[in-house]
Design an enzyme around this catalytic site. Structure first.
Site, short mmCIF file in Angstrom:
data_model
loop_
_atom_site.label_atom_id
_atom_site.label_comp_id
_atom_site.label_asym_id
_atom_site.label_seq_id
_atom_site.Cartn_x
_atom_site.Cartn_y
_atom_site.Cartn_z
CE LYS A 1 -4.19 -2.12 1.93
NZ LYS A 1 -3.71 -3.47 2.27
NE ARG A 2 6.11 0.76 1.43
CZ ARG A 2 5.94 -0.07 2.46
NH1 ARG A 2 4.74 -0.26 2.98
NH2 ARG A 2 6.97 -0.70 3.00
#
Lengths: 308, 308
Positions: A105-106
């Site tokens: 989830k960058r």
């Protein structure tokens, strides 16, 4: 990479992914004791326990599943040693022929997203040499920063034949706080979905895009709408099992070709031995319990979507 | 932790933070050559070069600045070795009395956000022992998943006296794609801002909250509105310098007490020696150029806000 994922799913008749999200209290006592005996109650000891635990689950399930999804937070909390266990887990899963979806989830501004993309699904330059920082095949990406935070990931996908899953509608209870807000009569997550289609159109595999999305199993009505809005987008579906989703809720996440979605279960598989249903396996045979939980999950989902 | 940050800002009369976002092409040749001579053109060599480069900048500027903000992506791209350099940089900055703002932009569902919080600003349990995975004082957090993705960070802030900065309006060109969408006549970022105030109300320092926010220098009109909407929220302001923001744009990010905002510059400080303006320092004296760039940034900002 979406072609490879689909090939794996078809060969194993298994539209599922096992979430390798180890928590210390999931890991059987004998594994922890052995790791702590060798390295003490240290971060290195924790990393070793996690790695041994994961290896057991991969060994017991890899012939049944197309992919694993390690959640990097569960490793990152143990610092460097945890991330070494993450790296080893990814490498080992790939050796076993599994597609690795790094749940990271960058997402950041352009130049920073580029560094994340290079580090997780690309190659980084050091002098005249190139290296993989981490060896995932897909990563999950957060869209809050808009196109210029996503494009660097798409560019690396094109160059390296990798893929991403962009968060559209997440599985958690408060996901609606911002994602469901109405913009010109439509929820924000639909606007995100449209952008996902746009980003994905430049990075197509044979039938689906290398740019997929995340839609939680816990919101089946929204999943149904989103499926139609994004016909060529693969949906990674978290929230099955422990978070409440069931096979019957997931029918509309799939297309008529029986493809288009891959359902994740983490706790329900990796800590199956802790459930009454699988207690007969016992802690020492935790990996056998995980295998049985995979078989049962496949029955549930393939049954629901008429794929058996 | 916000109290400590404010104390540092006041003592040094410096509402700024230096972004330690090393790119290989910023690092002077002599540092890279020395690192590669020892470790080869490897990830370890890259990590060593980054660490040496950062240490030079910290040594040359720590007496002038309250805080540093390492961007973890720039380290993570080099895998484990890059993250070792990140860890060393954070530790060293703290030894020098600096507050460390980890620019990590994490955010996930509850149990996962908890792991990130524990790993970066809290302590993780291993058997009977506790450890810090990474040693930051603040981290940046992405709000797309809503309250249950943020609360675990706030809980750790309360327990450990740490802080977070939640993304509200980011500095990048396409930040408006989702953040500016109008919801009931108001942009989404204002809804996020209201939630930031709510989350922050349970985690107050003496005058400001330990829950701050991020608003880019590149959107000064929005910054003005957001300042008023969140009077007790510290604003971390990226986008100064290389991204286009200037001191005069930032006046309205501050409150009348002269506090309330901390302005970040990354490239403009750490790669100052590459600008014509600082070319006289030469590559070997890159850290002296960084020091001069800090002095000039302070002149610009303190001048603009009438703090000189």
């Amino acid at each position: 990479m979406i072609n490879t994922l689909i090939k794996n799913i078809q060969e194993k008749n298994a539209p599922i992914v096992v979430g390798l999200d180890p928590m210390m209290n999931y890991i059987p006592t004998h594994i922890k004791e052995s790791a702590f005996k060798e390295y003490g109650e240290t971060l290195k000891g924790a990393g070793e326990a996690i790695w041994t635990y994961n290896k057991g689950i991969i060994d017991a399930t890899y012939d049944l599943i197309p992919a694993v999804k390690p959640q990097i937070a569960m490793y990152e909390q143990f610092g460097i040693e945890g991330l070494i266990a993450f790296h080893k887990t990814c490498e080992y899963a790939k050796e076993k022929g599994l597609v690795v979806i790094g749940d990271i989830k960058r997402g950041d501004i352009g130049s920073t997203s580029e560094a994340y993309a290079v580090g997780h699904i690309g190659k980084v330059q050091v002098g005249s040499q190139t290296y993989q920082g981490f060896p995932e095949d897909f990563v999950t990406v957060n869209p809050y920063l808009g196109t210029d935070g996503i494009k660097p990931f798409v560019d690396v996908c094109k160059k390296e034949n990798k893929g991403i899953f962009v968060l559209v509608k997440t599985s958690n209870p408060s996901s609606g706080e911002f994602q469901d807000q109405m913009v010109d009569g439509r929820p924000l997550y639909e606007l995100v979905a449209e952008k996902v289609v746009e980003w994905g159109s430049e990075c197509m595999g044979d039938t689906y895009s290398n740019v997929g999305c995340v839609v939680g199993a816990t919101y089946p009505e929204m999943g149904k709408v989103l499926r139609k809005l994004m016909p060529k987008t693969y949906i990674l579906v978290p929230g099955y099992g422990a978070q409440g989703g069931q096979g019957k809720d997931l029918v509309h996440y799939f297309n008529e070709d029986g493809l288009g979605a891959i359902v994740n279960s983490s706790r329900g598989i990796i800590a199956a031995y802790k459930q009454d249903k699988y207690a007969r396996f016992g802690e020492a045979s935790y990996a056998d319990a995980s295998r049985q939980a995979v078989v049962d999950m496949l029955d549930d989902i393939n049954g629901a979507i008429g794929r058996k």
